[in-house]
Design a protein around this motif. Structure first.
Motif, short mmCIF file in Angstrom:
data_model
loop_
_atom_site.label_atom_id
_atom_site.label_comp_id
_atom_site.label_asym_id
_atom_site.label_seq_id
_atom_site.Cartn_x
_atom_site.Cartn_y
_atom_site.Cartn_z
N ILE A 509 0.78 -1.36 -0.04
CA ILE A 509 -0.12 -0.02 -0.10
C ILE A 509 0.91 1.31 0.13
O ILE A 509 0.48 2.19 -0.58
N PHE A 510 1.88 1.26 0.59
CA PHE A 510 2.79 2.47 0.85
C PHE A 510 3.58 2.59 -0.53
O PHE A 510 3.61 3.75 -0.84
N ARG A 511 3.86 1.66 -1.16
CA ARG A 511 4.63 1.88 -2.62
C ARG A 511 3.49 2.62 -3.43
O ARG A 511 3.71 3.41 -4.36
N GLU A 512 2.20 2.09 -3.43
CA GLU A 512 1.22 2.68 -4.29
C GLU A 512 0.78 4.13 -3.82
O GLU A 512 0.88 5.14 -4.83
N HIS A 513 0.82 4.40 -2.53
CA HIS A 513 0.64 5.84 -2.07
C HIS A 513 1.84 6.66 -2.58
O HIS A 513 1.80 7.88 -3.04
N ALA A 514 3.05 6.22 -2.59
CA ALA A 514 4.22 6.84 -2.82
C ALA A 514 4.28 7.29 -4.45
O ALA A 514 4.64 8.33 -4.80
N ALA A 515 3.80 6.25 -5.05
CA ALA A 515 3.71 6.13 -6.52
C ALA A 515 2.59 7.41 -7.16
O ALA A 515 3.19 8.06 -8.14
N LEU A 516 1.41 7.18 -6.35
CA LEU A 516 0.60 8.26 -6.69
C LEU A 516 1.11 9.66 -6.50
O LEU A 516 0.79 10.66 -7.12
N GLY A 530 8.09 10.09 -4.30
CA GLY A 530 8.11 9.06 -5.31
C GLY A 530 9.53 8.36 -5.22
O GLY A 530 9.77 7.40 -5.87
N ALA A 531 10.60 9.00 -4.43
CA ALA A 531 11.64 8.38 -4.22
C ALA A 531 11.72 7.01 -3.47
O ALA A 531 12.42 5.93 -3.48
N LEU A 532 10.53 6.95 -2.76
CA LEU A 532 10.13 5.60 -2.07
C LEU A 532 9.33 4.65 -2.64
O LEU A 532 9.00 3.74 -1.94
N ALA A 533 8.86 5.00 -3.80
CA ALA A 533 7.61 4.04 -4.48
C ALA A 533 8.35 2.87 -4.93
O ALA A 533 7.40 1.85 -4.97
N ALA A 534 9.38 2.56 -4.99
CA ALA A 534 10.03 0.88 -5.31
C ALA A 534 10.77 0.38 -4.17
O ALA A 534 11.53 -0.49 -4.45
N LEU A 535 10.52 0.66 -3.17
CA LEU A 535 10.94 -0.03 -1.86
C LEU A 535 10.67 -1.41 -1.78
O LEU A 535 9.42 -1.72 -1.96
N SER A 536 11.70 -2.11 -1.75
CA SER A 536 11.19 -3.44 -1.42
C SER A 536 10.65 -3.94 -0.11
O SER A 536 10.70 -2.98 0.68
N ASP A 537 10.05 -5.04 0.25
CA ASP A 537 9.78 -5.01 1.42
C ASP A 537 10.73 -5.12 2.34
O ASP A 537 10.31 -4.58 3.48
N GLU A 538 11.75 -5.63 2.10
CA GLU A 538 12.86 -5.41 3.02
C GLU A 538 13.24 -4.06 3.49
O GLU A 538 13.55 -3.49 4.30
N ALA A 539 13.43 -3.46 2.17
CA ALA A 539 13.88 -1.88 2.49
C ALA A 539 12.97 -1.02 3.21
O ALA A 539 13.11 -0.11 3.96
#
Length: 895
Positions: A509-516, A530-539
């Motif tokens: 959900i966070f990745r989607e929020h960041a991408a939006l 947007g810099a956080l939109a591609a974080l992996s689960d681990e990151a």
């Protein structure tokens, strides 16, 4: 022999209370609890915690938790149901109401206690797929005026600075902010700067609160006159050639209009002083300080926001910073101090009814943009109903179905009693909660859904300085509790919205929020992570606190904004606002001659469903109270420590009278925390008028006309029990959590003989020791079972109410020896058990008598020595004002 498995390492998470967003190290004990410490590496607090944060470990038990879905059957009884049945009931119920009455007949009411991911999913469902914007939040009652003021001035809801500015400012102005009690970790940063660099502090407030140090300038402003004061300041800055015309010309617009209006409101210092109810000399000092001190931070909070003119107050403050170019630079700027841990995060995802996700508003371009990103089937096309409007629409029968998440509107809303009755009219009331009982649950919801609590939640929150932090789970989900985002997504799936809500984790959900936030955003929208939109689960799991904006392709830092302009308006210029002239509040009258101001106390939070579980936090102010000036007490026949009825046009309560020289004559102050579950007659929200700011929709909680009159009871007393106790309805009482039990402070007109009969009933077959003095009106009982003190009941004449501090110390013990048993009815301390007296320092449990004894023995003669000797005041510092009063008073004898 096998070694015991080690306890889990400390988990880095974030505090559950205010918008400071303190980092916490939580160390689970393997038995459902945890030890709590501040995170030294977190930039919001650097390891410091306030009394509430320090006591979070005391609030983790499951005794009050809602652990299973519940469904109301045809007979009106709530019964346990499976998740599948309960979720189906919610989905089918909302679908039915929408089909019959349209999407605007349903609503969600959310909370700054939710995580950003919870907020995001709820807003996506309502605004993108149900097709209504009837999603609002209790943050509407908290910081909505700041949101509206930011958007008018900056074109976006942006706090320009960082907490680091409090370390660099040469002048800090606190407006409507009792930071010493409400944001104590930040307040200690201000004091540290004051001690290290000589920073001046000005406190502007109708009450002289604990935030006023002896050498501060205090401006006891007339209620609601902030616009007059800051309009006068703008005029003064212009007339003394203190404006920064280079910054104004390059980066702002509308100065002339704003200045013309300011001159109409407060043309000079004398007029400003008259309008604001201040001494002209004090206004002169404040204006000179602001004029001559480039590094100024102006912090404002509920005293500014909770007003029918809150937005104009915010903009009057911002005007002075824009006109002097004191914004976005080290040690400079207007600073909104947020009330809740994720009020900012909720604002980022569209938690307010007049916003879309990613801080977009309801323009055609934004509606289209969000709709395409979500692939929404039915985008909302206009603003929804704000909180007070929403509940008024429920009362009119226009809203048929409501889902309340993580908040208690039957306590917190204006005219709370009326709002609770409105909830009973709904065709469908769904509540997601982690507690099994509160005032809103008394409105007979049709479906109860058990939500995860702090310690079990996983996701993000954003604090007052735009810093996103991880809130990590360190306890397993108990019973059948589930995250709020999961609950909402499951309802969406059952309503037929499959793919958009098929979430598997908070990280997704966070990745989607960041991408939006970055979608079609070329720097023209402030909120961009947007810099956080591609974080992996681990990151995501390892993510460190980060401030926004954090744009893709740019270095992530700690940005201050607007020092070089770059606002988010159409022409990239900030707008100075011409505020409306301060309008009179509701008129006072012979029937209601006082102004009622409401607010918070040091050691409690909202309606006490969490903080009320802590014995430490309950000890400082155990009874609901009303504070007023000594002259008003004398004129009305009130008694300090007695009881009084406070009445407005909307309701009445009975509160303990507290006399305070810091209270403005003609004004009352009452805290908001006590609910029907915590006290017999203390729900202050019942008294507050539902008058709102026309721009922000935030209610006026600081100026309701009120009356006060003494209430006389024949007896006062207390009860201590191992299990919760209910008193007769005609009694006045306040419920207090104790170590190993429960306490009630009460008043009654029953004679001691009636209480003796009640004691026999209360304590059953236990061994009962009694003391009776009927002519003196005294009755005391102590109940023992197998040598353990299981209960006490003390009653005396109301004028000399028995004190419970020494008895509480005995009650906290597991087993009592013979001498201790004999001492219980005396109400006095015994050898080996010190009567610490009323609580002063909640962080370390230091009482008034302990401090007095140290002063009397000469072991500590200064506040600093008290801290070294007793630890009092050495953590969050919120008790330091009280310690200073004790030292200054020169108390030499222990109680």
């Amino acid at each position: 022999m096998n070694a015991l498995p080690p306890h889990p390492l400390a988990v880095k998470t974030t505090c559950a209370y205010c918008g400071v967003g303190c980092g916490i190290l939580a160390s689970p004990d393997g038995r459902g609890g945890a030890s709590i410490a501040g995170d030294p590496a977190h930039p919001a607090n650097f390891g410091r915690l306030c009394s509430k944060g320090s006591a979070l470990g005391e609030t983790l038990g499951l005794e009050t938790r809602l652990l299973h879905p519940m469904l109301r059957d045809d007979d009106g009884a709530l019964k346990r149901a499976s998740w599948d049945v309960a979720l189906g009931a919610v989905a089918d119920g909302f679908a039915r109401v929408i089909a019959e009455h349209g999407p605007d007949s349903v609503a969600f009411y959310l909370s700054g206690q939710l995580l950003t991911e919870d907020y995001y999913v709820a807003n996506k469902l309502m605004k993108g797929f149900i097709g209504s914007a009837n999603v609002d939040t209790n943050s509407r009652l908290c910081m909505a005026s700041s949101v509206a003021g930011h958007r008018r001035a900056f074109g976006a809801d942006v706090v320009p600075g960082s907490y680091a500015d409090l370390d660099e400012a040469d002048l800090v102005v606190l407006v409507g902010s009792n930071a010493a009690w409400c944001h104590p970790v930040l307040y200690q940063r201000m004091l540290a700067n004051k001690r290290a660099r000589g920073t001046k502090i000005v406190v502007i407030d109708p009450r002289r609160t604990e935030s006023v140090e002896a050498d501060d300038l205090f401006l006891g402003l007339a209620p609601g006159m902030d616009v007059a004061l800051f309009s006068g300041l703008l005029v003064h800055l212009a007339d003394t050639l203190a404006l920064d015309y280079g910054y104004i010309d390059a980066h702002t617009a509308n100065l002339t209009e704003a200045l013309v209006r300011a001159r109409e409101i407060a043309p000079d210092i004398a007029a400003t002083a008259r309008a604001a109810g201040l001494a002209e000399s004090d206004v002169e000092i404040f204006f000179a300080l602001f004029r001559n001190t480039p590094k100024v931070v102006t912090c404002f909070s509920q005293g500014v926001n909770q007003s029918a003119q809150g937005t104009d107050k915010v903009n009057a403050i911002i005007n002075c910073h824009l006109a002097t170019g004191r914004i976005g630079k080290p040690g400079m700027g207007p600073f909104s101090l947020t009330g809740q841990p994720n009020a900012m995060g909720g604002r980022e995802v569209g938690g307010l009814a007049n916003q879309l996700a990613a801080q977009m508003d309801f323009t055609p371009d934004n509606i289209d943009r969000v709709g395409r990103f979500w692939r929404a089937s039915q985008m909302a096309q206009r603003d929804g109903l704000k909180a007070v409007q929403l509940f008024e629409a429920i009362a009119r029968g226009e809203i048929k179905a409501l889902w309340v998440m993580a908040t208690n509107p039957a306590v917190s809303l204006p005219r709370a009693g009326t709002m609770r009755e409105a909830l009973r009219q709904l065709e469908l009331l769904v509540i997601s909660e982690n507690v099994a009982g509160n005032d809103t649950l008394d409105a007979k919801p049709h479906v109860l859904l058990p939500a995860a609590a702090w310690g079990e939640k996983d996701g993000t929150v954003t604090n007052s300085e735009r810093r996103i932090s991880r809130q990590r789970a360190f306890l397993p989900l108990p019973g059948e509790a589930r995250p709020d985002w999961w609950i909402v997504a499951q309802v969406a799936l059952r309503m037929g919205f499959s793919h958009p809500f098929n979430y598997q984790s908070a990280a997704e959900i966070f990745r989607e929020h960041a991408a939006l936030s970055a979608f079609e955003n070329d720097g023209d929208r402030a909120f961009d992570i947007g810099a956080l939109a591609a974080l992996s689960d681990e990151a995501f799991n390892a993510m460190e606190p980060v401030q926004w904006p954090a744009r893709a392709g740019e270095a992530i830092g700690e940005p201050r904004l607007f020092a070089e302009g770059g606002f988010f308006t159409a022409d990239r210029r900030a707008l100075l606002i011409a505020p409306e002239k301060p309008s009179p509040h509701e008129a006072l009258s012979a029937e209601f001659p006082f102004r009622l101001n409401t607010g918070r106390v040091r050691d409690q939070w909202h309606s006490m469903t969490r903080s009320g579980l802590s014995p430490r936090l309950a000890a400082h102010r155990p009874e609901p109270f009303v504070e007023l000036h000594k002259n008003d007490v004398a004129n009305l026949g009130l008694v300090d420590g007695g009881l009084a009825r406070v009445t407005t046009a909307h309701g009445s309560v009975i509160l303990k009278v507290v006399v305070s020289d810091g209270q403005r004559p003609g004004s009352l102050f009452a805290p908001i925390h006590w609910s029907d579950a915590a006290a017999s007659s203390a729900r202050v929200g019942d008294l507050v008028a539902a008058i709102t700011d026309p721009l922000s929709g935030q209610p006026e909680a600081k100026a309701t006309p009120a009356a006060i009159a003494p209430v006389v009871f024949g007896t006062r007393g207390f009860a201590l029990t191992r299990t919760p106790l209910t008193l007769p309805s005609e009694s006045w009482w306040s419920r207090v959590t104790l170590q190993n039990g429960h306490g009630l402070l009460f008043a009654s007109n029953d004679a001691p003989a009636a209480w003796r009969a009640r004691a026999l009933e209360m304590f059953g077959t236990a061994e009962l020791a009694e003391y009776v003095d009927e002519p003196a009106g005294l009755y005391r009982a102590a109940a023992f079972l197998d040598g353990r003190l299981i209960g006490c009941l003390f009653i005396g004449p109301a004028a000399v109410a028995p004190q419970w501090d020494a008895v509480k110390a005995l009650f906290a013990e597991d087993l009592l020896d013979a001498a201790q048993r004999r001492a219980v009815l005396s109400g006095k301390s015994v050898a080996g058990l010190i009567d610490a007296g009323p609580m002063v320092c909640a962080c370390f449990g230091v009482g008034l008598n302990t401090i007095r004894a140290a002063l009397a023995r000469g072991e500590a003669t200064t506040v600093e020595q008290i801290g070294r000797r007793l630890r009092a005041g050495s953590n969050c510092g919120s008790c330091l004002p009280e310690l200073r009063r004790l030292v200054d008073a020169g108390i030499q004898q222990p109680a």
